[in-house]
Scaffold this motif. Sequence first.
Motif, short mmCIF file in Angstrom:
data_model
loop_
_atom_site.label_atom_id
_atom_site.label_comp_id
_atom_site.label_asym_id
_atom_site.label_seq_id
_atom_site.Cartn_x
_atom_site.Cartn_y
_atom_site.Cartn_z
N UNK A 264 111.54 -11.16 -11.40
CA UNK A 264 111.50 -12.61 -11.23
C UNK A 264 111.39 -13.33 -12.57
N UNK A 265 110.58 -12.79 -13.46
CA UNK A 265 110.36 -13.41 -14.76
C UNK A 265 111.66 -13.49 -15.55
N UNK A 266 112.42 -12.39 -15.57
CA UNK A 266 113.69 -12.38 -16.29
C UNK A 266 114.70 -13.31 -15.65
N UNK A 267 114.68 -13.37 -14.32
CA UNK A 267 115.62 -14.23 -13.61
C UNK A 267 115.40 -15.69 -13.99
N UNK A 268 114.15 -16.14 -13.98
CA UNK A 268 113.86 -17.52 -14.32
C UNK A 268 114.16 -17.80 -15.79
N UNK A 269 113.91 -16.81 -16.64
CA UNK A 269 114.21 -16.97 -18.06
C UNK A 269 115.71 -17.11 -18.28
N UNK A 270 116.49 -16.32 -17.53
CA UNK A 270 117.94 -16.35 -17.69
C UNK A 270 118.55 -17.66 -17.22
N UNK A 271 117.86 -18.35 -16.31
CA UNK A 271 118.38 -19.66 -15.88
C UNK A 271 118.35 -20.67 -17.02
N UNK A 272 117.45 -20.46 -17.98
CA UNK A 272 117.35 -21.36 -19.12
C UNK A 272 118.04 -20.80 -20.36
N UNK A 273 118.36 -19.53 -20.34
CA UNK A 273 118.94 -18.84 -21.50
C UNK A 273 120.32 -18.33 -21.11
N UNK A 274 121.35 -19.08 -21.47
CA UNK A 274 122.70 -18.74 -21.04
C UNK A 274 123.17 -17.41 -21.63
N UNK B 39 116.75 -3.75 -8.74
CA UNK B 39 115.64 -4.62 -8.33
C UNK B 39 114.31 -4.09 -8.85
N UNK B 40 113.96 -4.47 -10.06
CA UNK B 40 112.75 -3.97 -10.69
C UNK B 40 111.49 -4.62 -10.11
N UNK B 41 111.51 -5.94 -9.99
CA UNK B 41 110.29 -6.65 -9.63
C UNK B 41 110.09 -6.83 -8.14
N UNK B 42 108.81 -6.99 -7.76
CA UNK B 42 108.47 -7.23 -6.36
C UNK B 42 109.08 -8.54 -5.87
N UNK B 43 109.15 -9.55 -6.75
CA UNK B 43 109.75 -10.82 -6.37
C UNK B 43 111.19 -10.66 -5.93
#
Length: 253
Positions: free
Chosen positions: A50-60, A74-78
């Motif tokens: 989840x953390x990487x996903x949200x970061x990637x939304x801001x980091x093209x 699917x690494x994270x529980x989120x």
Amino acid sequence: MTSNSNAQSSIDPHPFKVLGFAIHLLPDYVDWLSTRIAQHQGTHVVTLNAEMTMQAEQDLALADIIHRANLVVPDGSGIVLYLKLHGKTVRRCPGIELTETLLQTSARQPQPWSVFFYGGAPGVAAEAAEKLRDRFPRINIVGTQNGFLSEADTPLFLDRLRDLQPQIICVGLGVPRQEYWIAKHRHVAPNAVWIGVGGSFDIWADRKQRAPAWFCDNHLEWMYRLYQEPWRWRRMLALPQFAWRSILEKFRH
């Protein structure tokens, strides 16, 4: 996601999207990667949470790397909970477990696959290699390099990788630095499996402890990491944000 038609046929032809990022759903990731190694097919593995996903939304740039990766697990529980909300029941595939199983599989080969560790503080990758050699005596770790590499020393290190041509290269520089580094340099060993392993070297070297099984089984490993590394609290704010986005996506569909 990959340029090889045979590889495409072995992966879900319709990867499931999580907030726009494709997750590849496979019954056995290590089996698929083993086939890629046997066929000398270069592979970039991204372990998405989840953390990487949200970061990637801001980091093209990071988003582009994830989109172009050959395998996204699917690494994270989120991520697992998002998939469950959308009717896909899958098991979480933590990057450290995926990599460790791949390394164990490598040691069982008639001619063990060659492995290289890059990243971590000085001495950590080497300690991790020694501990893994104790556990898997036939493992073929051909070299290690800490992550504190100067710009001046980088060309020599890349020449070393080019000469060795390891079949598995584990890069532990943290997200997103390790993803940038792999994307930029994977051409030096084009047939290798490249995988970002975050802080796995610290755990394999017994410098840090992974969360107890109860935390992992109940999707609370993030809480244990926060206890160990309280400085991560700002980054952890991505988790409730991801959860809220997941619920909104569910209702939209």
